[in-house]
Design an enzyme around this catalytic site. Structure first.
Site, PDB file in Angstrom:
ATOM      1  N   ASP A  95       0.868  -1.188   0.000  1.00 41.83           N
ATOM      2  CA  ASP A  95       0.000   0.000   0.000  1.00 41.83           C
ATOM      3  C   ASP A  95       0.903   1.237   0.000  1.00 41.83           C
ATOM      4  OD1 ASP A  95      -3.149   0.696   1.310  1.00 41.83           O
ATOM      5  OD2 ASP A  95      -1.616   2.245   1.085  1.00 41.83           O
ATOM      6  N   MET A  96       0.675   2.118  -0.963  1.00 37.82           N
ATOM      7  CA  MET A  96       1.511   3.324  -1.062  1.00 37.82           C
ATOM      8  C   MET A  96       1.234   4.255   0.123  1.00 37.82           C
ATOM      9  SD  MET A  96       3.056   2.461  -3.736  1.00 37.82           S
ATOM     10  CE  MET A  96       4.094   3.909  -3.871  1.00 37.82           C
TER      11      MET A  96
ATOM     12  N   ASP B 262      -3.968   2.396  -5.076  1.00 31.04           N
ATOM     13  CA  ASP B 262      -2.605   2.386  -4.512  1.00 31.04           C
ATOM     14  C   ASP B 262      -2.284   1.125  -3.716  1.00 31.04           C
ATOM     15  OD1 ASP B 262      -3.926   2.805  -2.054  1.00 31.04           O
ATOM     16  OD2 ASP B 262      -2.284   4.064  -1.330  1.00 31.04           O
ATOM     17  N   GLU B 263      -3.037   0.058  -3.920  1.00 25.31           N
ATOM     18  CA  GLU B 263      -2.711  -1.159  -3.160  1.00 25.31           C
ATOM     19  C   GLU B 263      -2.915  -2.416  -4.004  1.00 25.31           C
ATOM     20  OE1 GLU B 263      -5.472  -2.304  -0.004  1.00 25.31           O
ATOM     21  OE2 GLU B 263      -6.924  -0.919  -0.850  1.00 25.31           O
TER      22      GLU B 263
HETATM   23  P1  TTP Z   1      -5.228   5.045   1.183  1.00 24.87           P
HETATM   24  O1  TTP Z   1      -4.208   4.006   0.829  1.00 24.87           O
HETATM   25  O2  TTP Z   1      -6.359   4.669   2.068  1.00 24.87           O
HETATM   26  O3  TTP Z   1      -4.508   6.263   1.909  1.00 24.87           O
HETATM   27  P2  TTP Z   1      -3.129   6.916   1.601  1.00 24.87           P
HETATM   28  O4  TTP Z   1      -2.349   6.184   0.589  1.00 24.87           O
HETATM   29  O5  TTP Z   1      -3.354   8.361   1.320  1.00 24.87           O
HETATM   30  O6  TTP Z   1      -2.420   6.827   3.012  1.00 24.87           O
HETATM   31  P3  TTP Z   1      -1.813   5.551   3.737  1.00 24.87           P
HETATM   32  O7  TTP Z   1      -0.357   5.841   3.884  1.00 24.87           O
HETATM   33  O8  TTP Z   1      -2.520   5.497   5.045  1.00 24.87           O
HETATM   34  O9  TTP Z   1      -2.071   4.365   2.874  1.00 24.87           O
HETATM   35  O10 TTP Z   1      -5.838   5.675  -0.116  1.00 24.87           O
HETATM   36  C1  TTP Z   1      -5.097   5.844  -1.320  1.00 24.87           C
HETATM   37  C2  TTP Z   1      -5.495   7.113  -2.025  1.00 24.87           C
HETATM   38  O11 TTP Z   1      -6.897   7.101  -2.283  1.00 24.87           O
HETATM   39  C3  TTP Z   1      -5.257   8.350  -1.199  1.00 24.87           C
HETATM   40  O12 TTP Z   1      -3.941   8.864  -1.367  1.00 24.87           O
HETATM   41  C4  TTP Z   1      -6.303   9.293  -1.698  1.00 24.87           C
HETATM   42  C5  TTP Z   1      -7.440   8.413  -2.129  1.00 24.87           C
HETATM   43  N1  TTP Z   1      -8.498   8.451  -1.099  1.00 24.87           N
HETATM   44  C6  TTP Z   1      -9.558   9.343  -1.255  1.00 24.87           C
HETATM   45  O13 TTP Z   1      -9.624  10.061  -2.251  1.00 24.87           O
HETATM   46  N2  TTP Z   1     -10.519   9.400  -0.280  1.00 24.87           N
HETATM   47  C7  TTP Z   1     -10.482   8.623   0.856  1.00 24.87           C
HETATM   48  O14 TTP Z   1     -11.357   8.717   1.712  1.00 24.87           O
HETATM   49  C8  TTP Z   1      -9.392   7.707   0.998  1.00 24.87           C
HETATM   50  C9  TTP Z   1      -9.294   6.843   2.235  1.00 24.87           C
HETATM   51  C10 TTP Z   1      -8.430   7.653   0.005  1.00 24.87           C
HETATM   52 MG    MG Z   2      -2.130   4.122   0.742  1.00 21.67          MG
END
Ligand code: TTP
Ligand code: MG
Length: 394
Positions: free
Chosen positions: A6-7, A100-101
């Site tokens: 996961d990014m 991103d995962e």
């Molecule tokens: P996530 O992997 O949930 O979050 P993240 O990558 O920003 O942070 P983390 O380090 O905790 O993994 O989500 C990936 C992308 O999806 C995030 O960068 C932006 C988008 N996103 C939204 O647009 N709205 C949301 O509510 C969430 C959770 C994510």
């Molecule tokens: Mg992420």
């Protein structure tokens, strides 16, 4: 072992990478309007308690120096595609779970690429060197734990749960960390005094189903360390279908059956040529008054033989109440997977020799059709003189 990657703060990290003035600063990616919410916050902004889905005005209150950056979905999608390509270079068994995962099944990779830890470190380095972003990785013997593990040491983390630690990990895992546990389920958990996933094990299936519905059975499995979900290799092609508009409208059962068989053979051959299997078969019928219906059926085990596809198509067709003539017929397959996808072994011995026989008939037919054209060979039931359908021959 299953790996989940996961990014870190994905959208925000892309913006920080592309604009050095944003680096090491509290930033959020979001709109500017009053009603905007945070899509993601950089880790510097998270120190102020800012998180996804928080209204932007609240975020600004919590961090007056917050920098708001508008999003650029096209750029994030491009980076996402590049990251997924890197993953596919490590293993063919990759399932993209969101922008991103992704999950990766590590089975069979040890000899070529080394231990799970070595693979994870190499993957993190490759993504950083080529994309300029950090990610967090979790590795566990079962899928849902790999996702929980990747979230445990963010950002830039690597968490491995070895087989022998699964039981104690589950006993201590706070129940709210289990995917699918929402607010309502949490209320029930509190009433039942369930604090960790391990606490679930003491409840019966009947109680869990009564309290949590469908998810009850899964929770009980998870509490025992059983997760039957596999890394699901999606194929770019989501479906394959073949349809034909008939020279004249028909309603004769045998004629329609022959057409369905013909179409099933075309679809099956395409599926096998691409080394795919399918989990869903559908038919489409257009009637003389141009009205149209589709019917589909999910398969318990994936199939790729033309006969199996035809049998399903025929079963679907038999359930249709025919009161009009048909002008177009189609057969389709979907839920496609790579033929080499690791699948859960059935608990019962699978003794379907006819399935294997039909697969070898299929490959012989495919081979001859490839060489001489599909008009040369047709199964017996396509020949009107023989008349006996494949389904009847079984
Ligand atoms: P996530 O992997 O949930 O979050 P993240 O990558 O920003 O942070 P983390 O380090 O905790 O993994 O989500 C990936 C992308 O999806 C995030 O960068 C932006 C988008 N996103 C939204 O647009 N709205 C949301 O509510 C969430 C959770 C994510
Ligand atoms: Mg992420």
């Amino acid at each position: 072992m299953i790996l989940h990657v996961d990014m870190d703060a994905f959208f925000a990290s892309v913006e920080q990478r592309d604009n050095p003035t944003l680096q090491k600063k509290p930033i959020i990616v979001s709109g500017h309007s009053k009603r905007s919410v945070v899509s993601t916050a950089s880790y510097e902004a998270r120190k102020f308690g800012i998180h996804s889905a928080m209204p932007v005005f609240t975020a600004k209150k919590q961090c007056p120096n917050l920098i708001i950056v508008p999003g650029n979905m096209k750029k994030y999608r491009e980076d996402s595609a590049k990251i997924m390509k890197i993953l596919s270079g490590f293993s063919p068994f990759v399932e993209q779970a969101s922008i991103d995962e992704a999950y990766m099944d590590l089975h069979g990779l040890k000899r070529l690429s080394g231990s799970p830890e070595k693979i994870a470190r190499k993957l993190k380095k490759t993504i950083f060197d080529q994309i300029g972003l950090t990610c967090s990785i979790g590795i566990a013997p079962i899928k849902f734990l790999s996702k929980i593990a990747s979230d445990m040491d963010k950002p830039n983390g690597l968490t491995i749960i070895p087989k022998e630690q699964v039981k104690s990990f589950i006993s201590d895992l706070p129940i709210q960390k289990v995917p699918g546990i929402g607010k309502n389920a949490m209320k029930q958990m509190e009433i039942l005094q369930i604090k960790t996933l391990g606490d679930i094990e003491q409840f019966s299936l009947a109680v869990l189903t009564a309290k949590f519905g469908k998810i009850g059975a899964r929770l009980l499995d998870l509490s025992k360390g059983i997760d039957t979900t596999q890394v699901n290799i999606q194929n770019k092609r989501k479906s394959i279908s073949s349809e034909t508009t008939l020279e004249k409208d028909i309603s004769n059962f045998e004629d329609i059956k022959r057409i369905l068989l013909d179409l099933s053979q075309i679809v099956g051959a395409t599926l096998r040529k691409k080394n795919l299997i399918c989990n869903n078969v559908s038919i489409k019928l257009k009637f003389s008054d141009f009205s149209q219906i589709t019917r589909s059926k999910k398969q318990e085990t994936p199939i790729c033989s033309s006969t199996a596809i035809f049998n399903e198509a025929l079963t679907l067709f038999k359930k249709v109440r025919l009161n009009k003539k048909i002008r177009l017929a189609g057969v389709g397959v979907s839920s496609l997977k790579d033929k080499n996808t690791p699948t859960q072994q059935t608990l019962l011995p699978f003794n379907d020799t006819s399935k294997e026989q039909w697969e070898s008939v299929d490959s012989a037919v495919d081979c001859i059709s490839e060489k001489f054209g599909s008009h040369i060979i047709k199964k017996a039931s396509l020949n009107p003189q023989r008349g006996k359908g494949v389904a009847d021959e079984k």
